[in-house]
Design a protein around this motif. Structure first.
Motif, PDB file in Angstrom:
ATOM      1  N   TRP A 134       6.650   7.345  10.466  1.00 48.48           N
ATOM      2  CA  TRP A 134       6.280   5.970  10.814  1.00 48.48           C
ATOM      3  C   TRP A 134       4.802   5.779  10.533  1.00 48.48           C
ATOM      4  O   TRP A 134       3.970   6.581  10.963  1.00 48.48           O
ATOM      5  CB  TRP A 134       6.574   5.699  12.286  1.00 48.48           C
ATOM      6  N   ILE A 135       4.467   4.713   9.814  1.00 43.42           N
ATOM      7  CA  ILE A 135       3.082   4.429   9.438  1.00 43.42           C
ATOM      8  C   ILE A 135       2.643   3.141  10.133  1.00 43.42           C
ATOM      9  O   ILE A 135       3.300   2.103   9.992  1.00 43.42           O
ATOM     10  CB  ILE A 135       2.956   4.274   7.912  1.00 43.42           C
ATOM     11  N   PHE A 136       1.562   3.223  10.893  1.00 43.19           N
ATOM     12  CA  PHE A 136       1.071   2.085  11.667  1.00 43.19           C
ATOM     13  C   PHE A 136      -0.282   1.637  11.111  1.00 43.19           C
ATOM     14  O   PHE A 136      -1.229   2.421  11.067  1.00 43.19           O
ATOM     15  CB  PHE A 136       0.928   2.466  13.144  1.00 43.19           C
ATOM     16  N   SER A 137      -0.346   0.383  10.703  1.00 44.21           N
ATOM     17  CA  SER A 137      -1.569  -0.163  10.117  1.00 44.21           C
ATOM     18  C   SER A 137      -2.155  -1.231  11.043  1.00 44.21           C
ATOM     19  O   SER A 137      -1.445  -2.147  11.455  1.00 44.21           O
ATOM     20  CB  SER A 137      -1.275  -0.784   8.745  1.00 44.21           C
ATOM     21  N   TYR A 138      -3.436  -1.086  11.351  1.00 52.41           N
ATOM     22  CA  TYR A 138      -4.160  -2.049  12.181  1.00 52.41           C
ATOM     23  C   TYR A 138      -5.060  -2.865  11.253  1.00 52.41           C
ATOM     24  O   TYR A 138      -6.204  -2.459  10.984  1.00 52.41           O
ATOM     25  CB  TYR A 138      -5.019  -1.345  13.219  1.00 52.41           C
ATOM     26  N   PRO A 139      -4.599  -4.004  10.722  1.00 57.47           N
ATOM     27  CA  PRO A 139      -5.425  -4.745   9.756  1.00 57.47           C
ATOM     28  C   PRO A 139      -6.723  -5.289  10.342  1.00 57.47           C
ATOM     29  O   PRO A 139      -7.734  -5.361   9.640  1.00 57.47           O
ATOM     30  CB  PRO A 139      -4.490  -5.889   9.313  1.00 57.47           C
ATOM     31  N   GLU A 140      -6.715  -5.676  11.613  1.00 53.63           N
ATOM     32  CA  GLU A 140      -7.927  -6.226  12.224  1.00 53.63           C
ATOM     33  C   GLU A 140      -8.958  -5.130  12.491  1.00 53.63           C
ATOM     34  O   GLU A 140     -10.169  -5.356  12.364  1.00 53.63           O
ATOM     35  CB  GLU A 140      -7.575  -6.949  13.525  1.00 53.63           C
ATOM     36  N   GLU A 141      -8.485  -3.951  12.867  1.00 58.30           N
ATOM     37  CA  GLU A 141      -9.394  -2.835  13.140  1.00 58.30           C
ATOM     38  C   GLU A 141      -9.705  -2.035  11.877  1.00 58.30           C
ATOM     39  O   GLU A 141     -10.664  -1.276  11.833  1.00 58.30           O
ATOM     40  CB  GLU A 141      -8.791  -1.901  14.196  1.00 58.30           C
ATOM     41  N   GLY A 142      -8.837  -2.159  10.842  1.00 54.74           N
ATOM     42  CA  GLY A 142      -9.062  -1.430   9.605  1.00 54.74           C
ATOM     43  C   GLY A 142      -8.793   0.058   9.723  1.00 54.74           C
ATOM     44  O   GLY A 142      -9.507   0.868   9.128  1.00 54.74           O
ATOM     45  N   ILE A 143      -7.760   0.436  10.496  1.00 51.74           N
ATOM     46  CA  ILE A 143      -7.415   1.848  10.631  1.00 51.74           C
ATOM     47  C   ILE A 143      -5.902   2.015  10.466  1.00 51.74           C
ATOM     48  O   ILE A 143      -5.148   1.043  10.545  1.00 51.74           O
ATOM     49  CB  ILE A 143      -7.855   2.424  12.004  1.00 51.74           C
ATOM     50  N   GLU A 144      -5.486   3.247  10.242  1.00 53.79           N
ATOM     51  CA  GLU A 144      -4.057   3.524  10.031  1.00 53.79           C
ATOM     52  C   GLU A 144      -3.697   4.870  10.657  1.00 53.79           C
ATOM     53  O   GLU A 144      -4.473   5.832  10.568  1.00 53.79           O
ATOM     54  CB  GLU A 144      -3.738   3.530   8.540  1.00 53.79           C
ATOM     55  N   THR A 145      -2.538   4.930  11.292  1.00 53.88           N
ATOM     56  CA  THR A 145      -2.065   6.170  11.914  1.00 53.88           C
ATOM     57  C   THR A 145      -0.653   6.468  11.438  1.00 53.88           C
ATOM     58  O   THR A 145       0.074   5.579  11.010  1.00 53.88           O
ATOM     59  CB  THR A 145      -2.070   6.073  13.454  1.00 53.88           C
ATOM     60  N   ILE A 146      -0.286   7.730  11.537  1.00 54.03           N
ATOM     61  CA  ILE A 146       1.064   8.155  11.164  1.00 54.03           C
ATOM     62  C   ILE A 146       1.685   8.909  12.333  1.00 54.03           C
ATOM     63  O   ILE A 146       1.090   9.831  12.892  1.00 54.03           O
ATOM     64  CB  ILE A 146       1.044   9.035   9.905  1.00 54.03           C
TER      65      ILE A 146
END
Length: 322
Positions: A134-146
């Motif tokens: 699962w890939i989680f993208s935070y567009p407002e914060e500009g970060i990504e987690t898996i």
């Protein structure tokens, strides 16, 4: 007390039957509570139907059993009771109505920000499912987690779901219901966590050998902890490159990864015109690995089908006498 009693009445038999912890009966947010209340309402009506039906069954079997004094008795033929027929037709209709109205109402309510949180601006998190991560993208914060996602407590989260390939089902039982993630499409799911805590999420849609281990953690934090985590990721996490991202999408299991940017800068799998990144060769060890058809092949197949149909029409008379 009423809801507690209902939960006990419905959950205890299920616990004995399943032999496992029923997370859906321990809601940790308003969305999950709405679903639990709907489940309790449905189970109450099911229990009522079962008790009445089995009660009537036992009563009729006992009352009209064969006894020495009525041995060989055959009742006269009767027309029946119009009143009873109306009653046992109307009762199921009323039960269906009693189940349908709260179900439809709840489902529509779950499509919006949960009640009581309308004044809070939701945090948008893009969720991309891939085999088997699962890939989680935070567009407002500009970060990504898996394989993990951090969220602030008591704050509405808008998950925008899509898939890089096969269809998956996104489900965090303690916080809400499930929704599907599909390639070149986007579905939305609102969730809220009442308090800080760790909640497990999983894929519930079979999509190959690795789906059973396709899990992720939702970590609810205080606002201060969440802000500190975002700041730390921006300062310390490595940058995700396009080449690295394409490597991550291959059908493998991964641990928890964190990046200081998102893949949305070069591809959004929810876009209908986005590039298809699934490669059938990566699935070869599953047996038949599938095939990707391009436009020319599709047109060729359509032409072959048309030629066959025309050929049948031209020679149809040759077989009419057989």
């Amino acid at each position: 007390m009423k809801m507690l009693f209902l939960s006990l009445v419905t959950a205890v038999p299920l616990l004995f039957l399943s032999g496992c912890e029923m997370v859906v009966f321990q809601p940790q947010g308003p969305v999950a509570r709405s679903i639990m209340e709907l489940i309790n309402w449905s189970l109450m009506w099911m229990l009522l139907v079962v008790v009445v039906v089995f009660g009537l069954f036992g009563y009729i079997v006992w009352k009209y059993r064969e006894k020495p004094e009525n041995m060989g008795y055959e009742p006269p033929e009767e027309h029946g009771s119009t009143v009873l027929e109306i009653v046992w037709t109307a009762i199921p209709i009323l039960i269906v109505i009693a189940l349908t109205i709260p179900t439809v109402t709840t489902l529509y309510d779950l499509e919006d920000v949960p009640a009581g949180y309308e004044e809070k601006e939701p945090i948008v998190i893009h969720v991309t499912s891939a085999d088997w991560k699962w890939i989680f993208s935070y567009p407002e914060e500009g970060i990504e987690t898996i394989n993990y996602v951090n969220i602030p407590e008591d704050t509405p989260i808008l998950f925008k779901l899509t898939s890089a390939g096969t269809m998956q089902s996104f489900w965090v039982p303690a916080l809400g219901g499930q929704k599907y993630s599909m390639n070149k499409m986007e579905t939305e799911l609102y969730l809220v966590a009442d308090n800080p805590g760790s909640y497990m999420g999983r894929n519930t849609n079979f999509n190959g050998r690795g789906y059973a281990q396709m899990e992720f953690e939702v970590l609810s934090q205080t606002d201060e902890e969440y802000d500190a985590w975002v700041k730390e990721v921006k300062e310390t996490a490595p940058e995700l490159t396009e080449e690295k991202y394409m490597e991550l999408l291959k059908p493998t299991h991964l641990g928890r990864l964190t990046y200081s940017n998102t893949h949305l800068a070069w591809i959004n799998h929810a876009d209908h015109d986005s590039e298809l990144v699934t490669d059938p060769e990566d699935y070869r060890y599953h047996g038949y690995q599938g095939k990707i058809f391009d436009q020319e092949e599709e047109n060729s197949n359509e032409k072959e089908t048309t030629d066959v149909e025309n050929n049948k029409e031209d020679h149809g008379g040759d077989h009419s006498g057989h």
